[in-house]
Design a protein around this motif. Structure first.
Motif, PDB file in Angstrom:
ATOM      1  N   ALA A 157      54.642  25.571  34.277  1.00  0.00           N
ATOM      2  CA  ALA A 157      53.456  25.643  35.133  1.00  0.00           C
ATOM      3  C   ALA A 157      53.731  26.248  36.511  1.00  0.00           C
ATOM      4  N   PRO A 158      54.818  25.873  37.214  1.00  0.00           N
ATOM      5  CA  PRO A 158      55.037  26.477  38.531  1.00  0.00           C
ATOM      6  C   PRO A 158      55.147  27.991  38.502  1.00  0.00           C
ATOM      7  N   ALA A 159      55.622  28.532  37.389  1.00  0.00           N
ATOM      8  CA  ALA A 159      55.745  29.986  37.258  1.00  0.00           C
ATOM      9  C   ALA A 159      54.509  30.604  36.606  1.00  0.00           C
ATOM     10  N   ILE A 162      52.424  30.669  30.251  1.00  0.00           N
ATOM     11  CA  ILE A 162      51.630  30.122  29.156  1.00  0.00           C
ATOM     12  C   ILE A 162      52.523  29.899  27.946  1.00  0.00           C
ATOM     13  N   ALA A 163      52.342  28.785  27.258  1.00  0.00           N
ATOM     14  CA  ALA A 163      53.011  28.537  25.983  1.00  0.00           C
ATOM     15  C   ALA A 163      52.062  28.972  24.869  1.00  0.00           C
ATOM     16  N   ALA A 164      52.402  30.057  24.193  1.00  0.00           N
ATOM     17  CA  ALA A 164      51.579  30.590  23.107  1.00  0.00           C
ATOM     18  C   ALA A 164      52.131  30.057  21.790  1.00  0.00           C
ATOM     19  N   MET A 165      51.423  29.084  21.201  1.00  0.00           N
ATOM     20  CA  MET A 165      51.981  28.311  20.093  1.00  0.00           C
ATOM     21  C   MET A 165      51.129  28.429  18.841  1.00  0.00           C
ATOM     22  N   GLN A 166      51.715  28.044  17.709  1.00  0.00           N
ATOM     23  CA  GLN A 166      51.079  28.186  16.409  1.00  0.00           C
ATOM     24  C   GLN A 166      51.116  26.832  15.685  1.00  0.00           C
ATOM     25  N   PRO A 167      50.018  26.086  15.701  1.00  0.00           N
ATOM     26  CA  PRO A 167      50.011  24.776  15.049  1.00  0.00           C
ATOM     27  C   PRO A 167      50.501  24.768  13.600  1.00  0.00           C
ATOM     28  N   PRO A 168      50.212  25.796  12.783  1.00  0.00           N
ATOM     29  CA  PRO A 168      50.729  25.756  11.413  1.00  0.00           C
ATOM     30  C   PRO A 168      52.247  25.684  11.324  1.00  0.00           C
ATOM     31  N   ARG A 196      51.172  19.808  27.495  1.00  0.00           N
ATOM     32  CA  ARG A 196      49.898  19.552  28.166  1.00  0.00           C
ATOM     33  C   ARG A 196      50.088  18.568  29.323  1.00  0.00           C
ATOM     34  N   ARG A 197      50.857  17.515  29.097  1.00  0.00           N
ATOM     35  CA  ARG A 197      51.101  16.526  30.155  1.00  0.00           C
ATOM     36  C   ARG A 197      51.810  17.164  31.350  1.00  0.00           C
ATOM     37  N   ALA A 198      52.616  18.198  31.077  1.00  0.00           N
ATOM     38  CA  ALA A 198      53.332  18.890  32.148  1.00  0.00           C
ATOM     39  C   ALA A 198      52.472  19.958  32.815  1.00  0.00           C
ATOM     40  N   GLY A 199      51.200  20.056  32.406  1.00  0.00           N
ATOM     41  CA  GLY A 199      50.289  21.018  33.028  1.00  0.00           C
ATOM     42  C   GLY A 199      50.454  22.439  32.558  1.00  0.00           C
ATOM     43  N   VAL A 200      51.054  22.622  31.378  1.00  0.00           N
ATOM     44  CA  VAL A 200      51.316  23.969  30.867  1.00  0.00           C
ATOM     45  C   VAL A 200      50.068  24.519  30.184  1.00  0.00           C
ATOM     46  N   PRO A 201      49.596  25.706  30.546  1.00  0.00           N
ATOM     47  CA  PRO A 201      48.498  26.327  29.800  1.00  0.00           C
ATOM     48  C   PRO A 201      48.968  26.669  28.389  1.00  0.00           C
ATOM     49  N   LEU A 202      48.144  26.349  27.392  1.00  0.00           N
ATOM     50  CA  LEU A 202      48.463  26.658  25.999  1.00  0.00           C
ATOM     51  C   LEU A 202      47.489  27.689  25.456  1.00  0.00           C
ATOM     52  N   THR A 203      47.934  28.427  24.457  1.00  0.00           N
ATOM     53  CA  THR A 203      47.034  29.210  23.625  1.00  0.00           C
ATOM     54  C   THR A 203      47.544  29.109  22.197  1.00  0.00           C
ATOM     55  N   PHE A 204      46.637  29.014  21.244  1.00  0.00           N
ATOM     56  CA  PHE A 204      47.017  28.885  19.842  1.00  0.00           C
ATOM     57  C   PHE A 204      46.716  30.178  19.080  1.00  0.00           C
ATOM     58  N   SER A 205      47.510  30.416  18.037  1.00  0.00           N
ATOM     59  CA  SER A 205      47.287  31.596  17.197  1.00  0.00           C
ATOM     60  C   SER A 205      47.832  31.315  15.809  1.00  0.00           C
ATOM     61  N   LEU A 257      41.753  32.941  28.310  1.00  0.00           N
ATOM     62  CA  LEU A 257      42.504  32.848  29.554  1.00  0.00           C
ATOM     63  C   LEU A 257      43.840  33.577  29.437  1.00  0.00           C
ATOM     64  N   ALA A 258      44.501  33.445  28.294  1.00  0.00           N
ATOM     65  CA  ALA A 258      45.800  34.080  28.092  1.00  0.00           C
ATOM     66  C   ALA A 258      45.708  35.595  28.132  1.00  0.00           C
ATOM     67  N   ALA A 259      44.522  36.132  27.832  1.00  0.00           N
ATOM     68  CA  ALA A 259      44.315  37.577  27.855  1.00  0.00           C
ATOM     69  C   ALA A 259      43.693  38.059  29.157  1.00  0.00           C
ATOM     70  N   GLY A 260      43.376  37.137  30.066  1.00  0.00           N
ATOM     71  CA  GLY A 260      42.660  37.527  31.268  1.00  0.00           C
ATOM     72  C   GLY A 260      41.197  37.811  31.005  1.00  0.00           C
ATOM     73  N   TRP A 261      40.675  37.266  29.929  1.00  0.00           N
ATOM     74  CA  TRP A 261      39.298  37.533  29.490  1.00  0.00           C
ATOM     75  C   TRP A 261      38.368  36.344  29.729  1.00  0.00           C
ATOM     76  N   GLU A 262      38.793  35.353  30.507  1.00  0.00           N
ATOM     77  CA  GLU A 262      37.987  34.136  30.616  1.00  0.00           C
ATOM     78  C   GLU A 262      36.602  34.402  31.201  1.00  0.00           C
ATOM     79  N   GLY A 263      36.443  35.486  31.929  1.00  0.00           N
ATOM     80  CA  GLY A 263      35.126  35.812  32.466  1.00  0.00           C
ATOM     81  C   GLY A 263      34.240  36.546  31.489  1.00  0.00           C
ATOM     82  N   ARG A 264      34.805  36.891  30.313  1.00  0.00           N
ATOM     83  CA  ARG A 264      34.079  37.721  29.361  1.00  0.00           C
ATOM     84  C   ARG A 264      33.845  37.053  28.009  1.00  0.00           C
ATOM     85  N   THR A 265      34.724  36.133  27.644  1.00  0.00           N
ATOM     86  CA  THR A 265      34.622  35.555  26.307  1.00  0.00           C
ATOM     87  C   THR A 265      35.269  34.176  26.297  1.00  0.00           C
TER      88      THR A 265
END
Length: 313
Positions: A157-159, A162-168, A196-205, A257-265
Motif C-alpha cells: 500500500a505505501p508504494a 496493486i495485487a492482481a490475483m486469480q481466485p481460481p 485487504r487488512r493491510a490496505g492493499v488494492p486488489l483486482t481479480f482475473s 481502478l487497476a486500469a485507471g478506468w474508474e471514472g469510465r467503467t
C-alpha cells in the motif's frame, strides 16, 4: 486485460482499432520480453485515448510457477530440500528495461509467485518509485502475489502497488500447495483477506489461458475457497475468503481502478461506458445465501459500447 502482448498481438490490436473492428475494450499489457517492441513504445509513450484500445501497461516475469517448483522462495521447498526456485535476471527479468518503461509513463505488472519473488519485486518497485516519485501514481501491479511473507503485506500500500490475483488458483492449487510450502508458509498463500487488512488494492482475473475464464467459477472460488466439486465443505483456509461484494468488486470496480478506468467503467452509472454483462443470477444475493449455486450461473447477454454483441435468452 491482455497480459503480455508481443509485437504480433499488438499489431493486430492496432490494426483492428484503426479499422474500427476491435470488438471489445482491450487494456493491452506490452510484453517486457519483447525488447524491440518496448523500445518503440518508450519512444511513442502510452496510448490512452483509443476508442477500444488502451496501451499504457507492460507485463514482466520475475519468477516461475509454484507447481513446477520454479517460484522463488525465501527458504527451501518443503518437498524438495535444497531447492528454492529461480528469479530475477536468472529468469529473464530485465530490470533496467522495466525501470525505463516505468519512467516513460507505463504501469508495470510483474508476475511474482514465491515469497522471495514477491519480496524482491517489491524491493525493485520501491527503488524505482523512490528514485522517480512520479511513477507511484501509475498503479503498478504484482501479478498473482501468490505467496507473501507476513513481513511484506504492509509494503504494498505505501508504494501504491496493486495485487492482481486469480481466485481460481487457490482452489486449483490446494491439493499440492501445502506440500510445497509447509503448514506455516502456506498461510501467506492466496491471502486475499490478509492483503485487504493491510490496505492493499486488489483486482481479480481469470489468468486465461492459465485457468478457466468463467466468471461464476471465479466468484465461487473467491467467496467459498472451494473447488467445482464444492470441496472442502468449509473452504480451504476459509479465513482468507472474500465476501460476495468484495468478489464482485474484484472483477469489476477494482479492475477498473487497476486500469485507471474508474471514472469510465466498473459500475452501472449514467455517463459511464455502456459495457454490461447480464447474468441469470444475482451474484450478491446468491453469493451470500447459496454460493454453490453460482456455478450453475449463465450469461444471458453482453453489451459493448451500447451494442448487444451476444445474447442467449
Amino acid at each position: 486485460h491482455q497480459a503480455g502482448a508481443d509485437s504480433q498481438v499488438m499489431r493486430a490490436f492496432e490494426e483492428l482499432e484503426a479499422e474500427g473492428r476491435l470488438p471489445v475494450r482491450v487494456y493491452a499489457m506490452i510484453s517486457l520480453r519483447d525488447e524491440d517492441l518496448c523500445r518503440r513504445w518508450i519512444e511513442r509513450g502510452p496510448y490512452v485515448d483509443g476508442a477500444m484500445l488502451t496501451a499504457r501497461s507492460v507485463k514482466a516475469y520475475y519468477d516461475a510457477a509454484l507447481g513446477s517448483r520454479g517460484a522463488r522462495l525465501l527458504e527451501d521447498y518443503s518437498d524438495r530440500p535444497g531447492h528454492r526456485g529461480v528469479s530475477g535476471a536468472d529468469y529473464g527479468f530485465d530490470q533496467e528495461l522495466a525501470a525505463e518503461m516505468m519512467r516513460a509513463g507505463f504501469q508495470i505488472g510483474i508476475h511474482a509467485i514465491g515469497d522471495a519473488g514477491n519480496r524482491e519485486t517489491l524491493v525493485f518497485l520501491e527503488s524505482v518509485i523512490e528514485s522517480n516519485p512520479e511513477t507511484r501514481a501509475l498503479r503498478h501491479r504484482i501479478e498473482h502475489a501468490q505467496v507473501v511473507h507476513p513481513d511484506d503485506f504492509g509494503r504494498f500500500a505505501p508504494a501504491g502497488i496493486i495485487a492482481a490475483m486469480q481466485p481460481p488458483h487457490c482452489v486449483e492449487d490446494k491439493s499440492w500447495a501445502e506440500d510445497r510450502l509447509g503448514p506455516d508458509r502456506v498461510k501467506g498463500a492466496y491471502a486475499w483477506r490478509a492483503l485487504r487488512r493491510a490496505g492493499v488494492p486488489l483486482t481479480f482475473s481469470a489468468d486465461l489461458a492459465g485457468s478457466d475464464h468463467i466468471i461464476f467459477y471465479g466468484l465461487h472460488a473467491a467467496i467459498t475457497r472451494r473447488d467445482e466439486q464444492r470441496q472442502p465443505p468449509d473452504g480451504w483456509y476459509a479465513e482468507e475468503a472474500m465476501t460476495a461484494e468484495e468478489a464482485l468488486r474484484g472483477y469489476t470496480s477494482w479492475s477498473a481502478l487497476a486500469a485507471g478506468w474508474e471514472g469510465r467503467t466498473g459500475v452501472l452509472q449514467p455517463g459511464k461506458w455502456a459495457d454490461i454483462t447480464v447474468m441469470d443470477v444475482d451474484p450478491l444475493a446468491m453469493g451470500e445465501s447459496d454460493p454453490g449455486r453460482l456455478l450453475e450461473g449463465r450469461i444471458l447477454a453482453t453489451v459493448v459500447a451500447g451494442t448487444v454483441v451476444f445474447e442467449d435468452f
